[in-house]
Design a protein around this motif. Structure first.
Motif, PDB file in Angstrom:
ATOM      1  N   ALA A 130       0.851  -1.191   0.000  1.00  0.00           N
ATOM      2  CA  ALA A 130       0.000   0.000   0.000  1.00  0.00           C
ATOM      3  C   ALA A 130       0.885   1.238   0.000  1.00  0.00           C
ATOM      4  O   ALA A 130       1.899   1.276   0.720  1.00  0.00           O
ATOM      5  CB  ALA A 130      -0.898   0.003   1.228  1.00  0.00           C
ATOM      6  N   PRO A 131       0.529   2.259  -0.786  1.00  0.00           N
ATOM      7  CA  PRO A 131       1.347   3.478  -0.821  1.00  0.00           C
ATOM      8  C   PRO A 131       1.622   4.058   0.573  1.00  0.00           C
ATOM      9  O   PRO A 131       2.718   4.567   0.818  1.00  0.00           O
ATOM     10  CB  PRO A 131       0.518   4.430  -1.676  1.00  0.00           C
ATOM     11  N   ALA A 132       0.683   3.956   1.484  1.00  0.00           N
ATOM     12  CA  ALA A 132       0.877   4.482   2.833  1.00  0.00           C
ATOM     13  C   ALA A 132       1.958   3.714   3.605  1.00  0.00           C
ATOM     14  O   ALA A 132       2.523   4.223   4.568  1.00  0.00           O
ATOM     15  CB  ALA A 132      -0.432   4.452   3.608  1.00  0.00           C
ATOM     16  N   LYS A 133       2.251   2.486   3.178  1.00  0.00           N
ATOM     17  CA  LYS A 133       3.274   1.674   3.841  1.00  0.00           C
ATOM     18  C   LYS A 133       4.678   1.960   3.312  1.00  0.00           C
ATOM     19  O   LYS A 133       5.661   1.493   3.870  1.00  0.00           O
ATOM     20  CB  LYS A 133       2.964   0.177   3.672  1.00  0.00           C
ATOM     21  N   ALA A 134       4.774   2.726   2.238  1.00  0.00           N
ATOM     22  CA  ALA A 134       6.073   3.097   1.676  1.00  0.00           C
ATOM     23  C   ALA A 134       6.544   4.361   2.382  1.00  0.00           C
ATOM     24  O   ALA A 134       6.415   5.473   1.875  1.00  0.00           O
ATOM     25  CB  ALA A 134       5.953   3.307   0.172  1.00  0.00           C
ATOM     26  N   THR A 135       7.091   4.185   3.575  1.00  0.00           N
ATOM     27  CA  THR A 135       7.393   5.319   4.450  1.00  0.00           C
ATOM     28  C   THR A 135       8.808   5.863   4.305  1.00  0.00           C
ATOM     29  O   THR A 135       9.122   6.901   4.877  1.00  0.00           O
ATOM     30  CB  THR A 135       7.160   4.924   5.920  1.00  0.00           C
ATOM     31  N   TRP A 136       9.665   5.172   3.571  1.00  0.00           N
ATOM     32  CA  TRP A 136      11.025   5.655   3.355  1.00  0.00           C
ATOM     33  C   TRP A 136      10.949   6.922   2.514  1.00  0.00           C
ATOM     34  O   TRP A 136      10.245   6.969   1.497  1.00  0.00           O
ATOM     35  CB  TRP A 136      11.803   4.565   2.658  1.00  0.00           C
ATOM     36  N   ARG A 137      11.650   7.943   2.939  1.00  0.00           N
ATOM     37  CA  ARG A 137      11.636   9.244   2.258  1.00  0.00           C
ATOM     38  C   ARG A 137      11.748   9.077   0.734  1.00  0.00           C
ATOM     39  O   ARG A 137      12.551   8.307   0.238  1.00  0.00           O
ATOM     40  CB  ARG A 137      12.795  10.088   2.795  1.00  0.00           C
ATOM     41  N   ASN A 138      10.936   9.835  -0.008  1.00  0.00           N
ATOM     42  CA  ASN A 138      10.968   9.863  -1.475  1.00  0.00           C
ATOM     43  C   ASN A 138      10.622   8.522  -2.109  1.00  0.00           C
ATOM     44  O   ASN A 138      11.226   8.128  -3.107  1.00  0.00           O
ATOM     45  CB  ASN A 138      12.329  10.347  -1.993  1.00  0.00           C
ATOM     46  N   SER A 139       9.655   7.818  -1.556  1.00  0.00           N
ATOM     47  CA  SER A 139       9.233   6.527  -2.111  1.00  0.00           C
ATOM     48  C   SER A 139       7.858   6.644  -2.735  1.00  0.00           C
ATOM     49  O   SER A 139       6.963   7.282  -2.173  1.00  0.00           O
ATOM     50  CB  SER A 139       9.203   5.456  -1.017  1.00  0.00           C
ATOM     51  N   LYS A 140       7.705   6.002  -3.901  1.00  0.00           N
ATOM     52  CA  LYS A 140       6.422   5.987  -4.608  1.00  0.00           C
ATOM     53  C   LYS A 140       6.132   4.573  -5.078  1.00  0.00           C
ATOM     54  O   LYS A 140       6.942   3.972  -5.790  1.00  0.00           O
ATOM     55  CB  LYS A 140       6.468   6.905  -5.833  1.00  0.00           C
ATOM     56  N   VAL A 141       4.989   4.031  -4.685  1.00  0.00           N
ATOM     57  CA  VAL A 141       4.559   2.724  -5.176  1.00  0.00           C
ATOM     58  C   VAL A 141       3.899   2.960  -6.536  1.00  0.00           C
ATOM     59  O   VAL A 141       2.976   3.771  -6.648  1.00  0.00           O
ATOM     60  CB  VAL A 141       3.570   2.057  -4.192  1.00  0.00           C
TER      61      VAL A 141
END
Length: 185
Positions: A86-97
């Motif tokens: 889920a995009p909300a789980k991609a918490t590393w700075r500058n991350s896009k699913v």
């Protein structure tokens, strides 16, 4: 149009699983130079979900004092190919699913972003190789065999030809090989 540059730590028998088996060989400074040259021209990072989830806790807390590659990994936009993250789980700075693997979406990303660096991400890399999307392979090949483990080129992969772009041997038995697939696009 940008290019996709794949970096892998690989055993002599082609295995590219989690490279914990590389530790006993250390990291020769020339290896860092080879990888550094690849990341220096990259404007984005393309990762599969599993590699993203392995990299995020390790790289997100590193600084340039810890590792000279930390600013690249932390400051560069990371595009994550995943149907499940889920995009909300991609918490590393500058991350896009960017969603599930779609060769057309990857082509568009190459055109829009420019050169992309890929590390690990075996499932993603194998799919991109099959679809002719990889422009260069940067392989650090270790003098060890791993047996039955995930390989860069699985048994069912279509035959192909590669052109040697660069090679370098390091004193501890590791060899850097750079290949350009003859059919990349």
């Amino acid at each position: 149009m940008g290019e996709i540059h794949v970096h892998e730590f690989m055993s002599a028998d082609g295995v590219i699983d989690a490279p914990v088996w590389t530790f006993e060989y250390g990291f020769h400074p020339k290896m860092g130079e080879a990888i550094g040259a690849v990341i220096a021209r990259s404007t984005g990072i393309l990762l599969g979900r599993t590699t993203y989830e392995m990299f995020e806790p390790a790289w997100s807390v590193r600084t340039a004092d810890d590792d000279p590659g930390a600013p690249f990994f932390n400051d560069t936009t990371k595009y994550v190919v995943s149907a499940t993250l889920a995009p909300a789980k991609a918490t590393w700075r500058n991350s896009k699913v960017i969603g599930a693997y779609d060769p057309d979406a990857i082509r568009k990303l190459k055109a829009d972003v420019g050169d992309l660096y890929v590390s690990g991400s075996g499932t993603l890399v194998r799919a991109m190789l099959a679809d002719g999307l990889v422009d260069e392979l940067h392989l650090l090949v270790y003098p060890v065999t791993r047996g039955a483990s995930p390989r860069l080129f699985p048994d069912r992969a279509a035959p192909g030809k590669l052109s040697l772009a660069a090679c370098e041997s390091f004193g501890h038995g590791v060899v850097y090989l750079s290949y350009r697939p003859l059919t990349a696009g």
